[in-house]
Scaffold this active site. Structure first.
Site, PDB file in Angstrom:
ATOM      1  N   GLU A  99       0.759  -1.411  -0.084  1.00 47.26           N
ATOM      2  CA  GLU A  99       0.144  -0.050  -0.107  1.00 47.26           C
ATOM      3  C   GLU A  99       0.765   1.178  -0.122  1.00 47.26           C
ATOM      4  O   GLU A  99       1.900   1.267   0.765  1.00 47.26           O
ATOM      5  CB  GLU A  99      -0.887  -0.027   1.183  1.00 47.26           C
ATOM      6  CG  GLU A  99      -1.781   1.225   1.284  1.00 47.26           C
ATOM      7  CD  GLU A  99      -2.680   1.301   0.396  1.00 47.26           C
ATOM      8  OE1 GLU A  99      -2.640   2.498  -0.540  1.00 47.26           O
ATOM      9  OE2 GLU A  99      -3.527   0.755   0.003  1.00 47.26           O
ATOM     10  N   ASP A 126       5.373   0.717  -4.894  1.00 46.38           N
ATOM     11  CA  ASP A 126       4.769   0.326  -6.241  1.00 46.38           C
ATOM     12  C   ASP A 126       4.853  -1.283  -6.187  1.00 46.38           C
ATOM     13  O   ASP A 126       5.671  -1.946  -6.145  1.00 46.38           O
ATOM     14  CB  ASP A 126       5.436   0.780  -7.556  1.00 46.38           C
ATOM     15  CG  ASP A 126       5.082   0.419  -8.672  1.00 46.38           C
ATOM     16  OD1 ASP A 126       4.276  -0.698  -8.759  1.00 46.38           O
ATOM     17  OD2 ASP A 126       5.067   1.177  -9.548  1.00 46.38           O
ATOM     18  N   ASP A 149      -8.587   1.236  -7.967  1.00 45.29           N
ATOM     19  CA  ASP A 149      -9.259   2.289  -8.896  1.00 45.29           C
ATOM     20  C   ASP A 149      -9.756   1.912 -10.146  1.00 45.29           C
ATOM     21  O   ASP A 149      -9.054   1.556 -10.794  1.00 45.29           O
ATOM     22  CB  ASP A 149      -8.284   3.334  -8.767  1.00 45.29           C
ATOM     23  CG  ASP A 149      -8.747   4.921  -9.146  1.00 45.29           C
ATOM     24  OD1 ASP A 149      -9.704   5.057 -10.097  1.00 45.29           O
ATOM     25  OD2 ASP A 149      -8.298   5.733  -8.728  1.00 45.29           O
ATOM     26  N   LYS A 223     -16.811  -1.887   5.059  1.00 45.82           N
ATOM     27  CA  LYS A 223     -17.850  -1.009   5.222  1.00 45.82           C
ATOM     28  C   LYS A 223     -18.459  -0.345   4.220  1.00 45.82           C
ATOM     29  O   LYS A 223     -19.658  -0.156   4.008  1.00 45.82           O
ATOM     30  CB  LYS A 223     -17.254  -0.066   6.310  1.00 45.82           C
ATOM     31  CG  LYS A 223     -16.868  -0.519   7.528  1.00 45.82           C
ATOM     32  CD  LYS A 223     -16.263   0.738   8.563  1.00 45.82           C
ATOM     33  CE  LYS A 223     -15.756   0.045   9.933  1.00 45.82           C
ATOM     34  NZ  LYS A 223     -15.222   1.106  10.836  1.00 45.82           N
TER      35      LYS A 223
END
Length: 244
Positions: A99, A126, A149, A223
Site C-alpha cells: 500500500e 509500487d 481504482d 464497510k
C-alpha cells in the site's frame, strides 16, 4: 483492499518489455493524509518489525516469516481492516501486503501490534515493482486485488492496473494452481477485468458460468461494500487459476 472504492496502492504498468527502458503509467494516485496517533505509532513501532523495503533481489520469504507456509500477496490494502481480519482468521497463511498510502500502512501496522499478529509483512511502494523484483516466480498461492481504482473516464482506462501485462506478470508469480482473486464495485471495470483475464493465456476462470463467482467467504465484507449493498449496488468477484 480498501474500505473506499478507490484504493491508491496499485502498481505501474510497463508499456514496453521489461528488458527495454520502461515508461510507466501509474495506476495509483499518491494522496496526502493526516496521520492519527495510532497510525503514527504503527509506523514508528510496527515498521521495524513488519516493514519491508523494495529490493532489486528476490526475497527469501520463508526466512523473513521464519517458516514455510501458503503465501498470499495483496495489492492495495487500503486501511488494512480486511487484511487484519483475513490474517487473524488464517494464522497458517502468510500475507504480504502493499500500500502506498501512509495512513493506511500505519493503520495496518498498528493493528498488527494491537492484535499480536505475526503472519503479515508490509511494503509501502509500487506493488508491481515488488512483484517484478522481490517475489520469486511460481511462489504465490494467491494474489488479491480488491476494489482497485476503476479509472472511470475512458481517457484514463490505460491507468487501470488490470491489463494484459499485469495478467502475465501475475501468472508468472503464482504457483500452478494459484489463484488471482479480484473484486470491484464498478460493473464496467468488472467486464474489463473479465475480458482481459479471459484472453490471458495460462488461466482458468473458476466461475461455473465463465463470468463471476459469488463472494467467497474468505473475502471480508468492507464497510463501503455494506453501504453499497444497502443502496442496491453490486460487487463482482473474479477468480482465475493458473493452469500452466
Amino acid at each position: 483492499m480498501s474500505d473506499t472504492p478507490q484504493s491508491p496502492a496499485q502498481g505501474s504498468l510497463a508499456e514496453h518489455d521489461e528488458a527495454r527502458p520502461m515508461r510507466t503509467v501509474k495506476s495509483f494516485v499518491m494522496r496526502a493524509g493526516r496521520m492519527t496517533e495510532g497510525q503514527q505509532r504503527g509506523l514508528d513501532l510496527g515498521w521495524p518489525k513488519f516493514g519491508l523495503e523494495l529490493s532489486d533481489e528476490v526475497q527469501d520469504f520463508d526466512a523473513i516469516f521464519g517458516r514455510q507456509a501458503p503465501r498470499t500477496f495483496e495489492i492495495g490494502f487500503g486501511m488494512g481492516h480486511s487484511t487484519l481480519e483475513m490474517a487473524a482468521a488464517a494464522p497458517d497463511i502468510d500475507f504480504i501486503g502493499v500500500e502506498v498510502h501512509k495512513p493506511g500502512v500505519g493503520a495496518l501496522l498498528n493493528g498488527l501490534l494491537t492484535q499480536g499478529l505475526g503472519n503479515v509483512r508490509v511494503y509501502s511502494c509500487d506493488a508491481l515493482e515488488v512483484l517484478r523484483h522481490c517475489v520469486a516466480d511460481a511462489s504465490l498461492d494467491r494474489l488479491l486485488l480488491f476494489f482497485p481504482d476503476p479509472w472511470h473516464k475512458k481517457r484514463h482506462h490505460k491507468r487501470r492496473i488490470v491489463q494484459p501485462e499485469f495478467a502475465e506478470l501475475v501468472r508468472r508469480k503464482l504457483k500452478v494452481g494459484g489463484v488471482l482473486h479480484m473484486a470491484t464495485d464498478w460493473e464496467p471495470y468488472a467486464e474489463h477485468m473479465l475480458d482481459v483475464m479471459s484472453a490471458a493465456p495460462g488461466y482458468r476462470n473458476q466461475a461455473e458460468d465463465g463470468r463471476f463467482v459469488a463472494r467467497p467467504q474468505e473475502r471480508p465484507v468492507t464497510k463501503f461494500e455494506r453501504r453499497g449493498e444497502r443502496l442496491g449496488h453490486g460487487v463482482w468477484d473474479l477468480k482465475f487459476e493458473r493452469i500452466d
